[in-house]
Enzyme design. Structure first.
Site, PDB file in Angstrom:
ATOM      1  N   HIS A  17       0.789  -1.221  -0.076  1.00  0.00           N
ATOM      2  CA  HIS A  17       0.045  -0.009  -0.083  1.00  0.00           C
ATOM      3  C   HIS A  17       0.812   1.251   0.007  1.00  0.00           C
ATOM      4  CE1 HIS A  17      -3.700   2.270   1.569  1.00  0.00           C
ATOM      5  NE2 HIS A  17      -2.846   3.011   1.315  1.00  0.00           N
ATOM      6  N   HIS A  19       1.522   5.384  -1.678  1.00  0.00           N
ATOM      7  CA  HIS A  19       1.038   6.647  -2.517  1.00  0.00           C
ATOM      8  C   HIS A  19       2.258   7.087  -3.295  1.00  0.00           C
ATOM      9  CE1 HIS A  19      -3.012   6.659  -0.942  1.00  0.00           C
ATOM     10  NE2 HIS A  19      -2.607   6.453   0.025  1.00  0.00           N
ATOM     11  N   ARG A  21       2.085   9.395  -5.801  1.00  0.00           N
ATOM     12  CA  ARG A  21       1.714  10.793  -6.448  1.00  0.00           C
ATOM     13  C   ARG A  21       2.027  10.778  -7.977  1.00  0.00           C
ATOM     14  NH1 ARG A  21      -1.504  10.981  -2.179  1.00  0.00           N
ATOM     15  NH2 ARG A  21      -0.602  11.818  -0.458  1.00  0.00           N
ATOM     16  N   ASN A  45      -5.596   7.072  -6.277  1.00  0.00           N
ATOM     17  CA  ASN A  45      -6.277   8.385  -5.954  1.00  0.00           C
ATOM     18  C   ASN A  45      -5.338   9.522  -6.458  1.00  0.00           C
ATOM     19  OD1 ASN A  45      -4.251   7.656  -3.650  1.00  0.00           O
ATOM     20  ND2 ASN A  45      -5.687   9.118  -2.320  1.00  0.00           N
ATOM     21  N   HIS A 140     -10.403   1.085   1.934  1.00  0.00           N
ATOM     22  CA  HIS A 140      -9.999   2.026   3.228  1.00  0.00           C
ATOM     23  C   HIS A 140     -11.601   1.796   4.155  1.00  0.00           C
ATOM     24  CE1 HIS A 140      -8.683   6.045   4.597  1.00  0.00           C
ATOM     25  NE2 HIS A 140      -9.974   5.902   5.115  1.00  0.00           N
ATOM     26  N   LEU A 223      -4.972   9.395   7.924  1.00  0.00           N
ATOM     27  CA  LEU A 223      -6.100   8.832   7.841  1.00  0.00           C
ATOM     28  C   LEU A 223      -6.097   7.352   7.333  1.00  0.00           C
ATOM     29  CD1 LEU A 223      -8.253  11.540   6.464  1.00  0.00           C
ATOM     30  CD2 LEU A 223      -8.140  10.888   8.489  1.00  0.00           C
ATOM     31  N   ASP A 251       1.434   2.730   3.509  1.00  0.00           N
ATOM     32  CA  ASP A 251       0.550   4.035   3.328  1.00  0.00           C
ATOM     33  C   ASP A 251       1.400   5.193   3.319  1.00  0.00           C
ATOM     34  OD1 ASP A 251      -1.687   5.216   2.870  1.00  0.00           O
ATOM     35  OD2 ASP A 251      -2.372   5.460   4.815  1.00  0.00           O
ATOM     36  N   HIS A 255       3.206  14.743   1.101  1.00  0.00           N
ATOM     37  CA  HIS A 255       2.726  16.157   0.811  1.00  0.00           C
ATOM     38  C   HIS A 255       3.697  17.036   1.073  1.00  0.00           C
ATOM     39  CE1 HIS A 255      -1.671  14.937   0.578  1.00  0.00           C
ATOM     40  NE2 HIS A 255      -1.394  14.026   1.741  1.00  0.00           N
ATOM     41  N   ALA A 267      -3.705  15.065   5.287  1.00  0.00           N
ATOM     42  CA  ALA A 267      -3.483  13.693   5.845  1.00  0.00           C
ATOM     43  C   ALA A 267      -2.432  13.034   5.165  1.00  0.00           C
ATOM     44  CB  ALA A 267      -4.603  12.895   6.027  1.00  0.00           C
TER      45      ALA A 267
END
EC number: 3.5.2.3
Length: 348
Positions: A17, A19, A21, A45, A140, A223, A251, A255, A267
């Site tokens: 899992h 991200h 980007r 996402n 999620h 989150l 996860d 950012h 988050a």
């Protein structure tokens, strides 16, 4: 007293899992994952979510183009489920080997989830197709009802959404992602071979007091949110048990610093640079280093029906201070445990 190991050799891990980007952020953060992990389940996402085979292929190409020379890394793409997703697109993507899994975001549950599903039962026909072809569903697991307290949303999700899905589709492979509560840990432990869960390093290392007492620490805000210590303890016991239902999913969710340190901060915890040393530190504290390899490298592939990686990484007991920040063009990203020391490091 048993002597502490000075080195650990484990099969190369995977991140189930993450991200990554896009654009400059992708180029900045990807090397921290690709240098250690063999594969990663890439979350869909983006600002424009990945809902088609073509979009997934294009995103995969952008990821592969950003992998540094010498890194052997395979991104595993996922499809973002929406209220209007075409079942044929989902099935074709899986059968072509483009989609490894599909991701269910309840609408507005987390970053870039406004396109998510507002009525889960309305997409039951998609779940039926997924069960038929053996395609995993990644969830999620939080309700988004404004009347439900943010600290209760995961536990409520189990009874309101997760259990009805599992009753209706008993052979649908489901990953309960980034679990944060004793209820979720118990639910997965009592489940069957069709249910697994990922756990992040931050939820094993910290609870909500660490984030809120003595000042707000925005770089621990993610989150699902950190919970009270009884839930942290339950997660730690789950991984220390050696159960094959639980596996690594960082996860990692970067950012830019100014988006975290603001009056309405985003988050996400960017833990890719030090996830493996962080997990190793937790497992050592729990006297469970003998279960570290299975959690990091074996349980995930087994659940997904994929081969384990054939090469290995080595961890060394070398205390390493984590960087305070990481440059991204004119901006910076703050990594997990910035400025702090971890007792393990991955040998280059």
């Amino acid at each position: 007293m048993t002597a502490q190991p000075q080195a650990l050799k484990i099969r190369r891990p995977d991140d189930w899992h993450i991200h990554l980007r896009d654009d400059d952020m992708l180029k900045t953060v990807l090397p921290y994952t690709s240098q250690v992990f063999g594969r990663a389940i890439v979350m869909p996402n983006l600002a424009l979510p990945i809902t088609t085979v073509a979009a997934a292929c294009a995103y995969r190409d952008r990821i592969l183009a950003a992998v540094p020379q010498g890194h052997d890394f395979t991104p595993l793409m996922t499809c973002y489920l929406t209220n209007s997703l075409d079942a044929a697109e989902l099935v074709n993507g899986f059968e072509q080997g483009v989609f490894t899994a599909a991701k269910l975001y309840p609408a507005n549950a987390t970053t870039n989830s406004s396109h998510g599903v507002s009525d889960v039962k309305a997409i039951y026909p998609l779940f039926e197709q997924m069960q038929k072809i053996g395609m995993p569903l990644l969830i999620h697991g939080e309700v988004t009802d404004a009347a439900v307290d943010i600290f209760d949303r995961e536990a409520r999700f189990i009874e309101q959404v997760m259990e009805p899905i599992r009753q209706q589709f008993p052979e649908l492979k489901i990953v309960f992602e980034h679990i944060t509560t004793k209820e979720a840990a118990q639910y997965v432990q009592e489940g069957n071979r069709f249910l697994g869960a990922t756990i992040t390093p931050q939820h094993l290392m910290f609870n909500r007091n660490h984030m809120l007492v003595g000042g707000i620490r925005p770089h621990l805000f993610c989150l699902p949110i950190l919970k009270r210590n009884i839930h942290q303890d339950a997660l730690r016991k789950a991984v220390a048990s050696g159960s094959d239902r639980f596996f690594l999913g960082t996860d990692s969710a970067p950012h830019a610093k100014h988006r975290k340190e603001s009056s309405c901060g985003c988050a996400g915890v960017f833990n890719a640079p030090n996830a493996i040393p962080a997990y190793a530190s937790v497992f050592e504290q729990l006297g469970a280093l003998d279960h570290l390899e299975a959690f990091c490298s074996l349980n995930g592939p087994r659940f997904y029906g994929l081969p384990v990686n054939t090469d290995f990484i080595e961890l060394q007991r070398v205390a390493t201070t984590q960087p305070e920040e990481i440059a991204m063009g004119s901006e910076t990203v703050i990594p997990f445990l910035a400025g702090e020391s971890l007792s393990w490091s991955v040998k280059a």
